[in-house]
Write a protein that holds these residues in place. Structure first.
Motif, short mmCIF file in Angstrom:
data_model
loop_
_atom_site.label_atom_id
_atom_site.label_comp_id
_atom_site.label_asym_id
_atom_site.label_seq_id
_atom_site.Cartn_x
_atom_site.Cartn_y
_atom_site.Cartn_z
N UNK A 163 0.85 -1.19 0.00
CA UNK A 163 0.00 0.00 0.00
C UNK A 163 0.89 1.24 0.00
N UNK A 164 0.32 2.37 -0.39
CA UNK A 164 1.09 3.61 -0.43
C UNK A 164 1.63 3.97 0.95
N UNK A 165 0.87 3.62 1.98
CA UNK A 165 1.29 3.97 3.35
C UNK A 165 2.56 3.22 3.75
N UNK A 166 2.87 2.14 3.02
CA UNK A 166 4.07 1.38 3.34
C UNK A 166 5.35 2.15 3.00
N UNK A 167 5.21 3.25 2.26
CA UNK A 167 6.37 4.12 2.00
C UNK A 167 6.86 4.80 3.28
N UNK A 168 6.10 4.60 4.37
CA UNK A 168 6.53 5.13 5.67
C UNK A 168 7.86 4.53 6.10
N UNK B 232 11.46 0.40 17.58
CA UNK B 232 12.34 0.72 16.46
C UNK B 232 12.22 -0.33 15.37
N UNK B 233 12.14 -1.59 15.76
CA UNK B 233 11.99 -2.66 14.78
C UNK B 233 10.68 -2.53 14.02
N UNK B 234 9.60 -2.24 14.74
CA UNK B 234 8.28 -2.27 14.13
C UNK B 234 8.09 -1.19 13.09
N UNK B 235 8.62 0.03 13.32
CA UNK B 235 8.36 1.11 12.37
C UNK B 235 9.03 0.84 11.02
N UNK B 236 10.06 -0.01 11.01
CA UNK B 236 10.70 -0.37 9.75
C UNK B 236 10.13 -1.68 9.20
N UNK B 237 9.94 -2.64 10.08
CA UNK B 237 9.52 -3.98 9.64
C UNK B 237 8.08 -4.02 9.15
N UNK C 68 -0.15 -3.85 9.13
CA UNK C 68 -0.73 -2.63 9.69
C UNK C 68 0.27 -1.97 10.62
N UNK C 69 0.39 -0.66 10.52
CA UNK C 69 1.30 0.10 11.37
C UNK C 69 0.55 0.72 12.53
N UNK C 70 1.19 0.69 13.70
CA UNK C 70 0.58 1.22 14.90
C UNK C 70 1.23 2.55 15.27
N UNK C 71 0.39 3.53 15.54
CA UNK C 71 0.87 4.88 15.83
C UNK C 71 1.74 4.90 17.08
N UNK C 72 1.43 4.05 18.05
CA UNK C 72 2.16 4.09 19.32
C UNK C 72 3.65 3.83 19.12
N UNK C 73 4.00 2.99 18.16
CA UNK C 73 5.42 2.72 17.91
C UNK C 73 6.12 3.99 17.42
N UNK C 74 5.46 4.72 16.53
CA UNK C 74 6.04 5.95 16.01
C UNK C 74 6.17 7.00 17.11
#
Length: 276
Positions: A151-156, A229-234, A241-247
């Protein structure tokens, strides 16, 4: 001007940030030195730095196969998960362990070459980014074998890697200064990092804890900052799905870490050449 006055003037935030800015400005120097580190390490080797890629790939595949069987997890899900975990971990691990030795290892240059201290940190981080680029090839191959919807959001993943690099710099600065003053810090960090490897979801995940009846440990694992740190890249690379709390956690830790780095540079930057 007395020695005391000179020492007091060197302990200013302006001098600390100037060191960082001037060090970054000497990009040709630390880019060249970092690349030479890679070439020197694998001089007369046919495959060169790809030996690290082979070693990381072999470890990732072996651990992915083994633990997917042990935990009864689908290989097409667990293998990319473990591979990315190891690749990102190697980058973080090096920034901590090699960062603690960054000034000690460059004793000769620090004493003989009048350059900002930050040059040696940029050199270290640049070298690790080169190795990261070699290792990420492993994930590309696995992603082709086991494709995931993107998805486009994966460019995060791009700003996520930027945050990882920023954190590698302040970690290397802080631990480098601390370990230069107190030489016991290096061995201590090695033990702590080894423990953190097993406490970080690299070869296991939350579903693994649930299967083993240890779901309550998930809340304790959340206290491990390396998880975030691992989750925001992995997560974006896996198409998960990305979780805001990690960021949020990573952004807060980045700001706090750079605050500590600024204080360490202000207080002890001038003393490092004497400590090495």
């Amino acid at each position: 001007m007395t020695f005391t006055d000179a020492a007091a003037q060197s302990k200013t935030m302006t001098r600390a940030w100037r060191d960082m800015a001037e060090g970054f400005g000497k990009r040709e120097l630390w880019l060249h030195l970092g690349w030479q580190d890679i070439k020197q390490r694998y001089r007369r080797s046919v495959l060169g730095p790809f030996w690290i890629t082979i070693a990381t790939g072999t470890t990732a595949v072996a651990m992915g196969l083994l633990y997917s069987k042990l935990f009864k997890l689908p290989l097409e899900e667990h293998l990319p998960y473990v591979t990315l975990g190891l690749i990102i971990w190697n980058l973080i691990n090096a920034s901590i362990l090699e960062g603690s030795e960054v000034f000690i290892a460059n004793e000769g240059l620090i004493k003989q070459l009048p350059t900002p201290l930050s040059v040696h940190v940029y050199r270290l981080v640049w070298r690790q980014m080169i190795l990261f680029a070699h290792n990420i090839v492993i994930f590309v191959v696995i992603a082709i074998i086991y494709p995931k919807p993107w998805k486009w959001i994966d460019l995060a993943v791009i700003p996520a890697l930027g945050l990882i690099v920023l954190n590698c710099v302040w970690v290397s600065l802080c631990f480098g200064i601390l370990a230069t003053r107190y030489r016991d810090i290096g061995p201590l960090l090695a033990s702590v990092v080894q423990l953190l490897f097993f406490m970080t979801p690299i070869i296991w995940n939350e579903s693994t804890l649930q299967q083993q009846g240890a779901g309550s440990w998930a809340k304790i694992v959340e206290l491990n900052p390396l998880l975030h740190y691992l989750d925001i890249v992995r997560a974006p690379l896996l198409g998960a799905d990305q979780e805001v709390r990690h960021w949020v956690v990573v952004l807060v830790l980045t700001a706090v870490g750079w605050g500590f780095a600024a204080i360490a540079m202000r207080q002890y930057r001038a003393r490092v050449p004497y400590w090495v």
